[in-house]
Design a protein around this motif. Structure first.
Motif, PDB file in Angstrom:
ATOM      1  N   GLN A  26       0.835  -1.192   0.000  1.00  0.00           N
ATOM      2  CA  GLN A  26       0.000   0.000   0.000  1.00  0.00           C
ATOM      3  C   GLN A  26       0.873   1.246   0.000  1.00  0.00           C
ATOM      4  O   GLN A  26       1.800   1.367   0.783  1.00  0.00           O
ATOM      5  CB  GLN A  26      -0.901   0.014   1.222  1.00  0.00           C
ATOM      6  CG  GLN A  26      -1.858  -1.152   1.260  1.00  0.00           C
ATOM      7  CD  GLN A  26      -2.650  -1.190   2.543  1.00  0.00           C
ATOM      8  OE1 GLN A  26      -2.516  -0.321   3.400  1.00  0.00           O
ATOM      9  NE2 GLN A  26      -3.472  -2.200   2.688  1.00  0.00           N
ATOM     10  N   THR A  27       0.570   2.186  -0.884  1.00  0.00           N
ATOM     11  CA  THR A  27       1.297   3.447  -0.920  1.00  0.00           C
ATOM     12  C   THR A  27       0.311   4.596  -0.845  1.00  0.00           C
ATOM     13  O   THR A  27      -0.828   4.480  -1.278  1.00  0.00           O
ATOM     14  CB  THR A  27       2.140   3.573  -2.201  1.00  0.00           C
ATOM     15  OG1 THR A  27       1.260   3.500  -3.326  1.00  0.00           O
ATOM     16  CG2 THR A  27       3.183   2.480  -2.290  1.00  0.00           C
ATOM     17  N   ARG A  28       0.781   5.704  -0.316  1.00  0.00           N
ATOM     18  CA  ARG A  28      -0.050   6.903  -0.247  1.00  0.00           C
ATOM     19  C   ARG A  28       0.012   7.632  -1.578  1.00  0.00           C
ATOM     20  O   ARG A  28       1.071   7.721  -2.187  1.00  0.00           O
ATOM     21  CB  ARG A  28       0.470   7.844   0.837  1.00  0.00           C
ATOM     22  CG  ARG A  28       0.139   7.448   2.232  1.00  0.00           C
ATOM     23  CD  ARG A  28       0.564   8.556   3.191  1.00  0.00           C
ATOM     24  NE  ARG A  28       1.989   8.799   3.157  1.00  0.00           N
ATOM     25  CZ  ARG A  28       2.869   8.177   3.915  1.00  0.00           C
ATOM     26  NH1 ARG A  28       2.472   7.270   4.764  1.00  0.00           N
ATOM     27  NH2 ARG A  28       4.143   8.459   3.830  1.00  0.00           N
ATOM     28  N   VAL A  50      -4.872  10.623   3.745  1.00  0.00           N
ATOM     29  CA  VAL A  50      -3.465  10.928   4.019  1.00  0.00           C
ATOM     30  C   VAL A  50      -2.733  10.915   2.685  1.00  0.00           C
ATOM     31  O   VAL A  50      -2.817   9.946   1.928  1.00  0.00           O
ATOM     32  CB  VAL A  50      -2.844   9.905   4.989  1.00  0.00           C
ATOM     33  CG1 VAL A  50      -1.363  10.191   5.197  1.00  0.00           C
ATOM     34  CG2 VAL A  50      -3.585   9.927   6.322  1.00  0.00           C
ATOM     35  N   LEU A  51      -2.038  12.019   2.389  1.00  0.00           N
ATOM     36  CA  LEU A  51      -1.310  12.161   1.132  1.00  0.00           C
ATOM     37  C   LEU A  51       0.159  12.444   1.400  1.00  0.00           C
ATOM     38  O   LEU A  51       0.495  13.154   2.350  1.00  0.00           O
ATOM     39  CB  LEU A  51      -1.888  13.314   0.309  1.00  0.00           C
ATOM     40  CG  LEU A  51      -3.353  13.217  -0.094  1.00  0.00           C
ATOM     41  CD1 LEU A  51      -3.817  14.514  -0.733  1.00  0.00           C
ATOM     42  CD2 LEU A  51      -3.570  12.056  -1.031  1.00  0.00           C
ATOM     43  N   THR A  52       1.011  11.928   0.553  1.00  0.00           N
ATOM     44  CA  THR A  52       2.430  12.243   0.606  1.00  0.00           C
ATOM     45  C   THR A  52       2.602  13.673   0.093  1.00  0.00           C
ATOM     46  O   THR A  52       2.053  14.039  -0.942  1.00  0.00           O
ATOM     47  CB  THR A  52       3.229  11.260  -0.268  1.00  0.00           C
ATOM     48  OG1 THR A  52       3.081   9.956   0.294  1.00  0.00           O
ATOM     49  CG2 THR A  52       4.696  11.625  -0.335  1.00  0.00           C
ATOM     50  N   TYR A  58       4.162  13.682   5.002  1.00  0.00           N
ATOM     51  CA  TYR A  58       2.786  13.383   4.629  1.00  0.00           C
ATOM     52  C   TYR A  58       1.873  14.172   5.549  1.00  0.00           C
ATOM     53  O   TYR A  58       2.294  14.673   6.593  1.00  0.00           O
ATOM     54  CB  TYR A  58       2.494  11.878   4.727  1.00  0.00           C
ATOM     55  CG  TYR A  58       2.679  11.315   6.110  1.00  0.00           C
ATOM     56  CD1 TYR A  58       1.618  11.262   7.007  1.00  0.00           C
ATOM     57  CD2 TYR A  58       3.919  10.836   6.528  1.00  0.00           C
ATOM     58  CE1 TYR A  58       1.791  10.750   8.281  1.00  0.00           C
ATOM     59  CE2 TYR A  58       4.099  10.315   7.793  1.00  0.00           C
ATOM     60  CZ  TYR A  58       3.024  10.272   8.666  1.00  0.00           C
ATOM     61  OH  TYR A  58       3.195   9.761   9.935  1.00  0.00           O
ATOM     62  N   ARG A  60      -2.612  14.622   6.660  1.00  0.00           N
ATOM     63  CA  ARG A  60      -4.010  14.202   6.508  1.00  0.00           C
ATOM     64  C   ARG A  60      -4.824  15.417   6.093  1.00  0.00           C
ATOM     65  O   ARG A  60      -4.832  16.433   6.783  1.00  0.00           O
ATOM     66  CB  ARG A  60      -4.543  13.639   7.824  1.00  0.00           C
ATOM     67  CG  ARG A  60      -5.983  13.177   7.748  1.00  0.00           C
ATOM     68  CD  ARG A  60      -6.407  12.546   9.079  1.00  0.00           C
ATOM     69  NE  ARG A  60      -7.753  12.056   9.044  1.00  0.00           N
ATOM     70  CZ  ARG A  60      -8.818  12.747   9.456  1.00  0.00           C
ATOM     71  NH1 ARG A  60      -8.674  13.967   9.961  1.00  0.00           N
ATOM     72  NH2 ARG A  60     -10.029  12.220   9.376  1.00  0.00           N
TER      73      ARG A  60
END
Length: 104
Positions: A26-28, A50-52, A58, A60
């Motif tokens: 799983q990756t953001r 939640v984003l990089t 990162y 939220r």
């Protein structure tokens, strides 16, 4: 050890072996790889995500205050996207009683 015990132990070991692989897959989503429209649409669609935001950072982001825990409020957040160095992506949740301080 009975056959039922062996089968249970085997099933448990298989599940334990699969867990780390599933989590690491799983990756953001990365804001810097998206256009401004894509990033803001993603936050709007998800409600909270939640984003990089950089190589090791990162955050939220939320669509509105309904996605923040009580007693927090929202603060607008602008991030660097692929096509806009200051894109309004959505909001971040902040403690309304400690305005100048981060909750982290």
């Amino acid at each position: 050890m009975t056959d039922a015990s062996r089968q249970s132990l085997f099933a448990l070991l298989v599940c334990a072996a699969l867990l780390p692989g599933a989590a690491s897959a799983q990756t953001r989503p990365d804001v810097t790889a998206m256009t401004c429209a894509e990033a803001s649409a993603l936050v709007t669609r998800a409600g909270a995500i939640v984003l990089t935001t950089g190589p090791i950072t990162y955050s939220r982001f939320v669509r509105d205050v309904g996605f923040c825990p009580l007693p927090e409020t929202t603060r607008p957040s602008w991030e660097m996207t692929r096509d806009d160095p200051k894109c309004f992506v959505g909001y971040v949740c902040r403690d309304k009683f400690n305005e100048g301080q981060s909750r982290d």
